[in-house]
Design a protein around this motif. Structure first.
Motif, short mmCIF file in Angstrom:
data_model
loop_
_atom_site.label_atom_id
_atom_site.label_comp_id
_atom_site.label_asym_id
_atom_site.label_seq_id
_atom_site.Cartn_x
_atom_site.Cartn_y
_atom_site.Cartn_z
N ALA A 67 0.84 -1.20 0.00
CA ALA A 67 0.00 0.00 0.00
C ALA A 67 0.87 1.26 0.00
O ALA A 67 1.75 1.42 0.85
CB ALA A 67 -0.92 0.01 1.22
N TYR A 68 0.63 2.15 -0.95
CA TYR A 68 1.43 3.37 -1.03
C TYR A 68 1.16 4.29 0.17
O TYR A 68 2.00 5.14 0.51
CB TYR A 68 1.15 4.12 -2.33
CG TYR A 68 2.08 5.29 -2.54
CD1 TYR A 68 3.42 5.10 -2.81
CD2 TYR A 68 1.61 6.60 -2.41
CE1 TYR A 68 4.29 6.18 -2.96
CE2 TYR A 68 2.46 7.68 -2.56
CZ TYR A 68 3.80 7.46 -2.84
OH TYR A 68 4.65 8.53 -2.98
N GLY A 69 0.05 4.08 0.82
CA GLY A 69 -0.24 4.87 2.01
C GLY A 69 0.82 4.71 3.09
O GLY A 69 1.08 5.63 3.86
N LEU A 70 1.46 3.55 3.14
CA LEU A 70 2.55 3.33 4.10
C LEU A 70 3.74 4.23 3.76
O LEU A 70 4.44 4.73 4.66
CB LEU A 70 2.97 1.86 4.10
CG LEU A 70 1.93 0.86 4.62
CD1 LEU A 70 2.43 -0.57 4.43
CD2 LEU A 70 1.62 1.12 6.09
N VAL A 71 3.98 4.43 2.48
CA VAL A 71 5.06 5.33 2.04
C VAL A 71 4.71 6.77 2.42
O VAL A 71 5.58 7.52 2.89
CB VAL A 71 5.27 5.23 0.52
CG1 VAL A 71 6.34 6.21 0.05
CG2 VAL A 71 5.64 3.80 0.13
N ARG A 72 3.47 7.15 2.25
CA ARG A 72 3.04 8.50 2.62
C ARG A 72 3.30 8.74 4.11
O ARG A 72 3.78 9.81 4.50
CB ARG A 72 1.55 8.69 2.33
CG ARG A 72 1.17 8.65 0.87
CD ARG A 72 -0.34 8.83 0.72
NE ARG A 72 -0.83 8.60 -0.63
CZ ARG A 72 -0.88 9.50 -1.60
NH1 ARG A 72 -0.47 10.74 -1.35
NH2 ARG A 72 -1.35 9.20 -2.79
#
Length: 218
Positions: A43-48
């Motif tokens: 999930a790219y949200g973890l990168v955010r």
């Protein structure tokens, strides 16, 4: 008023998470994101979250029942002293026990005007495909409290958009996403400012002149 500690649960790109992060940075929310949790390791949200120095983690659902997964979440919420939980595109049902322990403290954003196009199987682009297929003229987004079933909790805020004749599921999704972001921040602001009261299925503003009469009617 104390700053509220929130946990954000995600499964995907985290655009709603980013909106919350931005609102906090702009001091529009009396809140701090203590942790971001995803059931999808990619999930790219973890990168955010990582970019903002927010504690984040992936917890796999593999080999775990709903109850076992929710128990892990509950342990984290208690450890982080979480006030409110935001489901921001989190594609997993929480256990009844977790929901009851955090009754009226978990909110979810859904891309339709509940009770239309919601419940089991209605998520992401599928919601907009069904709206187009049905031929509705108006759709929208809903922020609601989470209960033990899918998309059935008391509604905090809704906003509508028109469905144009030549809208596709993709174009409709983009129109709805704009208002999703707006009402998510608006609802979370009211929640963090302790402005909301739940009476039956109705969510009203505390101190409303009709609050007592609503109480009696319910």
């Amino acid at each position: 008023m104390p700053v509220k500690k929130i946990a954000v649960l995600i499964s995907g790109s985290g655009t709603n998470l980013q909106v919350i992060i931005d609102a906090i940075l702009q001091k529009k929310l009396n809140a701090e994101i203590k942790i971001v949790i995803s059931n999808n390791k990619d999930a790219y949200g973890l990168v955010r979250a990582e970019k903002q120095g927010i504690k984040n983690m992936f917890i796999s659902t593999r080999d775990l029942t709903c109850e076992e997964y929710s128990e892990k979440l509950l342990e984290i919420f208690n450890k982080e002293e979480i006030d409110f939980v935001v489901l921001a595109g989190f594609l997993k049902i929480l256990s009844k026990d977790l929901v009851m322990q955090y009754k009226n403290r978990i909110i979810n954003i859904h891309p339709s005007l509940i009770p239309s196009f919601c419940g089991k199987g209605y998520y992401g682009i599928k919601v907009h495909e069904k709206a187009i297929e049905y031929g509705v003229k108006v759709t929208g987004a809903t922020v609601h409290f989470v209960d033990e079933n899918a998309d059935t909790g008391p509604i905090i805020e809704q906003r509508a958009v028109d469905v144009d004749d030549f809208d596709t599921a993709k174009s409709l999704q983009q129109k709805v996403l704009v208002i999703e972001h707006e009402i998510l921040v608006s609802s979370l602001k009211k929640l963090c400012n302790d402005e909301l009261k739940v009476i039956g299925r109705r969510v009203i503003k505390k101190g409303d002149k009709d609050e007592k009469s609503i109480d009696k009617r319910i």
